[in-house]
Structure formats: structure tokens, C-alpha cells
Enzyme design. Structure first.
Site, PDB file in Angstrom:
ATOM      1  N   GLU B  11     138.389  50.037 -20.849  1.00 26.26           N
ATOM      2  CA  GLU B  11     138.760  48.923 -21.167  1.00 26.26           C
ATOM      3  C   GLU B  11     139.938  47.900 -21.501  1.00 26.26           C
ATOM      4  O   GLU B  11     140.101  47.265 -21.266  1.00 26.26           O
ATOM      5  CB  GLU B  11     137.764  48.390 -23.153  1.00 26.26           C
ATOM      6  CG  GLU B  11     135.912  47.963 -23.051  1.00 26.26           C
ATOM      7  CD  GLU B  11     135.375  47.960 -24.245  1.00 26.26           C
ATOM      8  OE1 GLU B  11     136.056  47.558 -24.714  1.00 26.26           O
ATOM      9  OE2 GLU B  11     134.573  48.489 -24.054  1.00 26.26           O
ATOM     10  N   SER B  31     132.464  43.554 -32.750  1.00 24.99           N
ATOM     11  CA  SER B  31     130.869  42.794 -33.094  1.00 24.99           C
ATOM     12  C   SER B  31     129.805  43.456 -33.774  1.00 24.99           C
ATOM     13  O   SER B  31     129.036  42.996 -34.073  1.00 24.99           O
ATOM     14  CB  SER B  31     130.565  42.906 -31.355  1.00 24.99           C
ATOM     15  OG  SER B  31     130.826  43.560 -30.849  1.00 24.99           O
ATOM     16  N   ASP B  40     132.421  42.521 -24.950  1.00 24.25           N
ATOM     17  CA  ASP B  40     133.248  43.143 -25.872  1.00 24.25           C
ATOM     18  C   ASP B  40     134.358  42.904 -25.500  1.00 24.25           C
ATOM     19  O   ASP B  40     135.606  42.758 -25.871  1.00 24.25           O
ATOM     20  CB  ASP B  40     133.599  44.434 -24.165  1.00 24.25           C
ATOM     21  CG  ASP B  40     132.205  45.078 -24.876  1.00 24.25           C
ATOM     22  OD1 ASP B  40     131.304  45.261 -25.861  1.00 24.25           O
ATOM     23  OD2 ASP B  40     131.316  45.616 -24.137  1.00 24.25           O
ATOM     24  N   GLU B  53     131.411  42.096 -20.857  1.00 26.66           N
ATOM     25  CA  GLU B  53     130.139  43.198 -21.267  1.00 26.66           C
ATOM     26  C   GLU B  53     130.751  44.148 -20.356  1.00 26.66           C
ATOM     27  O   GLU B  53     130.550  43.945 -19.662  1.00 26.66           O
ATOM     28  CB  GLU B  53     128.622  43.257 -21.424  1.00 26.66           C
ATOM     29  CG  GLU B  53     128.378  43.907 -22.495  1.00 26.66           C
ATOM     30  CD  GLU B  53     128.492  43.598 -23.942  1.00 26.66           C
ATOM     31  OE1 GLU B  53     128.661  42.206 -24.352  1.00 26.66           O
ATOM     32  OE2 GLU B  53     128.343  44.390 -24.913  1.00 26.66           O
TER      33      GLU B  53
END
Lengths: 132, 132
Positions: B11, B31, B40, B53
Site C-alpha cells: 500500500e 477503518s 484503504d 481497496e
């Protein structure tokens, strides 16, 4: 309760309010650790996006670092979000100030509680009126 | 390195790429802990906003919970962002899939590596072309 815990609690409360009012609201993760200029909260509804920098204070004056404001403006310009400063003075509801309303003093930006109450918008008003 | 650490690393890599390409990109904080449907990553440029996501996998098939997809769609609809699934299969670049391209099997959504390579867009293409 430390200032940081208090700040996070206030941010969470703001996030709850935003969702309750039909907006999405996300807290940005470890903005510091990624080294990119990111706001504390991103709130969105129907393609209107707010980049919010949050402060909680027990004092009558809230300062902002020049870097913090510059980064908020840079993020907002790039992303197409509206830049907002959310300030929670003790015993007041959240007040929202546009960065252009801050005053520069001693190499910092800031705003007094009294001025913030005069110039600031409450959450409902921010959500109802688009800042141009 | 655990799956979670690997996921977070991937990420972060995606966030770096987005900033390098002139977008803003924020990782959404905990979250789960806020109980609101949040992606995300939120990436934005010039009022175009992507709710992403992310998944990293060493397998040849990536599953998504029905709840996860429903929440991504709900968040995107409410906020005016485009919903995207970013999948990083091992030895591949990030592939971006629109939720409508997933296949429902055994109460889960999913997509095979082969299909993802066929149907998926790479990052450049996602950023260049607005999904309608």
C-alpha cells in the site's frame, strides 16, 4: 488524558457527526510517517470534498505552523478538495475556518477564540455552503 | 514477513507511485475501529477521486468478502469517488479492477490472476481514463 488522546477523541467525534449528516469521513493514517502533506480528515459527499486539519485547545488562541497551512493548501489544490481548519476550543462546538482567515504573527498563523466564533462556520453551515 | 506487513508495504509503495504521478494519496486510518465503510486508500487529482481497496496475494485467485465490496460501493456512491480494487499478485504490477468485473462464487466475490491481467488496468491507465 494527554493532548494527543484528546485530539484523537475530538476527531473521532467529528467523524461520527459527518457520517450522521450523510457525509463520508476518513481519518488519514500516519500522515507524518508517509512524509506527504495530508490533512487529518477527508470528508466527502456527492463529489464535494473537504480536507480538514483539526485542532483541539483549552486556550483562547490557536496557532498553526506555516508548513502545516502550506501543506493543507497544496493538498487541497492538487486534489480538488476545499481546505478547512476545524478548531475545537473548550466549551465550544467545532468551528471551521478557511485558511485565508488566519492572521500571521511571529512566523506562525493563528486565530483567537473570539475571532473564530465571529468568522468561523459551524459544521452544518460548512456542509451546506460551498466555499469558493 | 506476515501478510499484513506485506500488505501495508505494498500500500505504501502504491501511495508513493500516486504522489510521484501528481496525485494525492492517503491511507485511511483504522477503518475497522471506526466501523464505517472506508477504503484503504483515497487518491485524488483535480476533483477526480478514487476509493481503492487493496489486496496483495501470492495466490492465483483473489477473494473479496461481499461486505467489503458492498461497503466500497456505498462509500464511493456517497462520496462521489470511483470504486477500484487494487490487486498486487506476486511478480505482477498493481492491477486495478472495477467491482463490476468480479465474479461471485460460493458467497464471495473474486477474480483469477489470469482474468485480472486480461480485464485489469495498470495504474497509468486508471489514472488516465475516468471510469463511467
Amino acid at each position: 488524558m494527554g493532548a494527543k488522546t484528546k485530539g484523537t477523541g475530538a476527531e473521532r467525534e467529528l467523524i461520527h457527526k459527518l457520517w450522521a449528516l450523510g457525509w463520508t469521513a476518513c481519518r488519514v493514517a500516519g500522515s507524518g510517517s508517509m512524509l506527504y502533506p495530508s490533512p487529518d480528515i477527508i470528508a466527502s459527499k456527492d463529489k464535494r470534498h473537504l480536507a480538514i486539519e483539526c485542532k483541539t485547545t483549552g486556550k483562547d488562541y490557536q496557532y498553526f505552523d506555516v508548513k502545516e497551512i502550506k501543506e493543507l493548501m497544496e493538498f487541497s489544490k492538487k486534489s480538488g478538495a476545499e481546505p478547512w481548519l476545524g478548531i475545537r476550543f473548550s466549551r465550544e462546538a467545532w468551528l471551521f475556518i478557511h485558511p485565508s482567515e488566519l492572521i500571521m504573527t511571529k512566523n506562525q498563523f493563528g486565530i483567537a477564540r473570539k475571532k473564530a466564533k465571529e468568522k468561523g462556520k459551524n459544521l452544518d453551515l460548512v456542509l451546506r455552503t460551498k466555499h469558493l
